[in-house]
Design a protein around this motif. Structure first.
Motif, PDB file in Angstrom:
ATOM      1  N   LYS A 131       0.830  -1.206   0.000  1.00 44.61           N
ATOM      2  CA  LYS A 131       0.000   0.000   0.000  1.00 44.61           C
ATOM      3  C   LYS A 131       0.870   1.265   0.000  1.00 44.61           C
ATOM      4  N   ALA A 132       2.013   1.171   0.696  1.00 46.60           N
ATOM      5  CA  ALA A 132       2.899   2.337   0.765  1.00 46.60           C
ATOM      6  C   ALA A 132       3.649   2.523  -0.545  1.00 46.60           C
ATOM      7  N   GLY A 133       3.653   1.515  -1.398  1.00 38.11           N
ATOM      8  CA  GLY A 133       4.317   1.616  -2.682  1.00 38.11           C
ATOM      9  C   GLY A 133       5.785   1.279  -2.622  1.00 38.11           C
ATOM     10  N   LEU A 134       6.216   0.716  -1.562  1.00 38.24           N
ATOM     11  CA  LEU A 134       7.628   0.377  -1.424  1.00 38.24           C
ATOM     12  C   LEU A 134       7.964  -0.941  -2.126  1.00 38.24           C
ATOM     13  N   VAL A 135       6.961  -1.743  -2.405  1.00 38.12           N
ATOM     14  CA  VAL A 135       7.165  -3.051  -3.021  1.00 38.12           C
ATOM     15  C   VAL A 135       6.161  -3.210  -4.143  1.00 38.12           C
ATOM     16  N   LYS A 136       6.595  -3.862  -5.233  1.00 39.36           N
ATOM     17  CA  LYS A 136       5.688  -4.152  -6.333  1.00 39.36           C
ATOM     18  C   LYS A 136       4.840  -5.365  -5.951  1.00 39.36           C
ATOM     19  N   LYS A 137       3.658  -5.427  -6.538  1.00 38.40           N
ATOM     20  CA  LYS A 137       2.726  -6.511  -6.226  1.00 38.40           C
ATOM     21  C   LYS A 137       3.303  -7.869  -6.645  1.00 38.40           C
ATOM     22  N   SER A 138       3.937  -7.926  -7.776  1.00 34.17           N
ATOM     23  CA  SER A 138       4.492  -9.199  -8.260  1.00 34.17           C
ATOM     24  C   SER A 138       5.632  -9.687  -7.352  1.00 34.17           C
ATOM     25  N   LYS A 139       6.470  -8.716  -6.904  1.00 31.41           N
ATOM     26  CA  LYS A 139       7.576  -9.079  -6.023  1.00 31.41           C
ATOM     27  C   LYS A 139       7.050  -9.580  -4.668  1.00 31.41           C
ATOM     28  N   ALA A 140       6.015  -8.936  -4.112  1.00 32.55           N
ATOM     29  CA  ALA A 140       5.431  -9.354  -2.842  1.00 32.55           C
ATOM     30  C   ALA A 140       4.797 -10.739  -2.966  1.00 32.55           C
ATOM     31  N   ALA A 141       4.131 -10.981  -4.089  1.00 34.12           N
ATOM     32  CA  ALA A 141       3.499 -12.284  -4.315  1.00 34.12           C
ATOM     33  C   ALA A 141       4.569 -13.371  -4.446  1.00 34.12           C
ATOM     34  N   GLU A 142       5.674 -13.057  -5.132  1.00 29.02           N
ATOM     35  CA  GLU A 142       6.757 -14.030  -5.289  1.00 29.02           C
ATOM     36  C   GLU A 142       7.403 -14.375  -3.947  1.00 29.02           C
ATOM     37  N   VAL A 143       7.643 -13.350  -3.120  1.00 25.90           N
ATOM     38  CA  VAL A 143       8.229 -13.582  -1.803  1.00 25.90           C
ATOM     39  C   VAL A 143       7.271 -14.396  -0.935  1.00 25.90           C
ATOM     40  N   ALA A 144       5.983 -14.074  -0.988  1.00 25.88           N
ATOM     41  CA  ALA A 144       4.987 -14.811  -0.213  1.00 25.88           C
ATOM     42  C   ALA A 144       4.927 -16.268  -0.657  1.00 25.88           C
ATOM     43  N   ARG A 145       5.020 -16.502  -1.980  1.00 24.97           N
ATOM     44  CA  ARG A 145       4.982 -17.854  -2.514  1.00 24.97           C
ATOM     45  C   ARG A 145       6.224 -18.635  -2.037  1.00 24.97           C
ATOM     46  N   GLU A 146       7.394 -18.011  -2.097  1.00 21.63           N
ATOM     47  CA  GLU A 146       8.622 -18.659  -1.645  1.00 21.63           C
ATOM     48  C   GLU A 146       8.569 -19.008  -0.160  1.00 21.63           C
ATOM     49  N   GLN A 147       8.036 -18.061   0.635  1.00 27.06           N
ATOM     50  CA  GLN A 147       7.920 -18.318   2.081  1.00 27.06           C
ATOM     51  C   GLN A 147       6.953 -19.470   2.348  1.00 27.06           C
ATOM     52  N   HIS A 148       5.865 -19.437   1.590  1.00 26.21           N
ATOM     53  CA  HIS A 148       4.865 -20.505   1.754  1.00 26.21           C
ATOM     54  C   HIS A 148       5.466 -21.881   1.408  1.00 26.21           C
ATOM     55  N   LEU A 149       6.168 -21.933   0.266  1.00 25.94           N
ATOM     56  CA  LEU A 149       6.784 -23.192  -0.143  1.00 25.94           C
ATOM     57  C   LEU A 149       7.863 -23.635   0.851  1.00 25.94           C
ATOM     58  N   ALA A 150       8.663 -22.687   1.297  1.00 29.60           N
ATOM     59  CA  ALA A 150       9.723 -23.020   2.243  1.00 29.60           C
ATOM     60  C   ALA A 150       9.139 -23.531   3.550  1.00 29.60           C
ATOM     61  N   HIS A 151       8.076 -22.901   3.999  1.00 28.53           N
ATOM     62  CA  HIS A 151       7.456 -23.328   5.251  1.00 28.53           C
ATOM     63  C   HIS A 151       6.876 -24.729   5.139  1.00 28.53           C
ATOM     64  N   HIS A 152       6.136 -24.969   4.042  1.00 28.56           N
ATOM     65  CA  HIS A 152       5.521 -26.288   3.872  1.00 28.56           C
ATOM     66  C   HIS A 152       6.553 -27.361   3.565  1.00 28.56           C
ATOM     67  N   ALA A 153       7.557 -27.056   2.795  1.00 25.40           N
ATOM     68  CA  ALA A 153       8.592 -28.041   2.478  1.00 25.40           C
ATOM     69  C   ALA A 153       9.371 -28.405   3.732  1.00 25.40           C
ATOM     70  N   LYS A 154       9.650 -27.422   4.565  1.00 22.83           N
ATOM     71  CA  LYS A 154      10.410 -27.693   5.788  1.00 22.83           C
ATOM     72  C   LYS A 154       9.603 -28.560   6.746  1.00 22.83           C
ATOM     73  N   SER A 155       8.340 -28.272   6.918  1.00 26.57           N
ATOM     74  CA  SER A 155       7.521 -29.069   7.837  1.00 26.57           C
ATOM     75  C   SER A 155       7.301 -30.475   7.294  1.00 26.57           C
ATOM     76  N   ALA A 156       7.159 -30.599   5.984  1.00 21.94           N
ATOM     77  CA  ALA A 156       6.990 -31.919   5.390  1.00 21.94           C
ATOM     78  C   ALA A 156       8.272 -32.721   5.532  1.00 21.94           C
ATOM     79  N   GLN A 157       9.415 -32.052   5.348  1.00 21.49           N
ATOM     80  CA  GLN A 157      10.686 -32.737   5.478  1.00 21.49           C
ATOM     81  C   GLN A 157      10.924 -33.162   6.925  1.00 21.49           C
ATOM     82  N   THR A 158      10.581 -32.325   7.892  1.00 23.09           N
ATOM     83  CA  THR A 158      10.747 -32.675   9.295  1.00 23.09           C
ATOM     84  C   THR A 158       9.861 -33.867   9.643  1.00 23.09           C
ATOM     85  N   GLN A 159       8.662 -33.851   9.133  1.00 27.32           N
ATOM     86  CA  GLN A 159       7.777 -34.984   9.405  1.00 27.32           C
ATOM     87  C   GLN A 159       8.345 -36.263   8.782  1.00 27.32           C
TER      88      GLN A 159
END
Length: 184
Positions: free
Chosen positions: A13-41
């Motif tokens: 909203k502040a315009g400091l980040v582009k929407k595509s870049k924020a979505a990409e970072v969110a996707r990477e965090q999501h994948l990293a979180h799920h991959a790590k928990s799946a690997q730990t299990q």
């Protein structure tokens, strides 16, 4: 599209980040979180499975050992029962001495029993703390079940030495006669 967290939304909203870049970072965090928990299990599951397999193998080994000990006790009991049932009564005025372990033992026999012992028709077997005379067929049954109970067997010793000696040795030693009924 991955869900943005509140900080990412504020930066967008502040315009400091582009929407595509924020979505990409969110996707990477999501994948990293799920991959790590799946690997730990999976690591935890693999470790648990390895522990279960190790315990199962240990249990199988213990069970096999218990079965072997039970089978050994059963065969030993059968051998003792054969000795108790088939023993020949020791009767006589002479002592027949033999080596049992590190000691010299004796049983009372008469001339007929002494001849049968010397020829191998009778065998001496240990029956608890005592020694019993057994016929050859009963001794073979005892030997099949518990060979350590057979103390003296002249018939068995003769077949072992005959198999291991050569004919040249036999011819040489045939000239020497040794009586079987030595008194000591």
């Amino acid at each position: 599209m991955a869900k943005l967290n509140p900080l990412q939304q504020q930066l967008l909203k502040a315009g400091l980040v582009k929407k595509s870049k924020a979505a990409e970072v969110a996707r990477e965090q999501h994948l990293a979180h799920h991959a790590k928990s799946a690997q730990t299990q999976t690591d935890a599951q693999r470790e648990a499975e390895r522990a279960r397999a190790g315990k199962a193998e240990h249990d199988r080994a213990l069970e096999a050992q218990r079965k072997a000990q039970a089978r050994s006790r059963e065969l030993h009991a059968q051998a003792r029962q054969i000795i108790a049932d088939k023993h020949v009564a020791q009767a006589g005025e002479q002592d027949y001495r033999f080596a049992a372990g590190d000691a010299i033992r004796s049983v009372r026999v008469d001339d007929a029993l002494r001849k049968q012992l010397a020829s191998g028709a009778l065998v001496i077997a240990q029956s608890g703390e005592r020694y019993a005379l057994l016929p050859r067929n009963a001794a073979s049954k005892v030997r099949d079940r518990a060979p350590e109970l057979i103390v003296l067997d002249h018939g068995q010793a003769a077949s072992d030495t005959a198999a291991s000696s050569t004919s040249e040795d036999d011819a040489y030693y045939a000239q020497f006669t040794v009586p079987d009924d030595l008194m000591w």
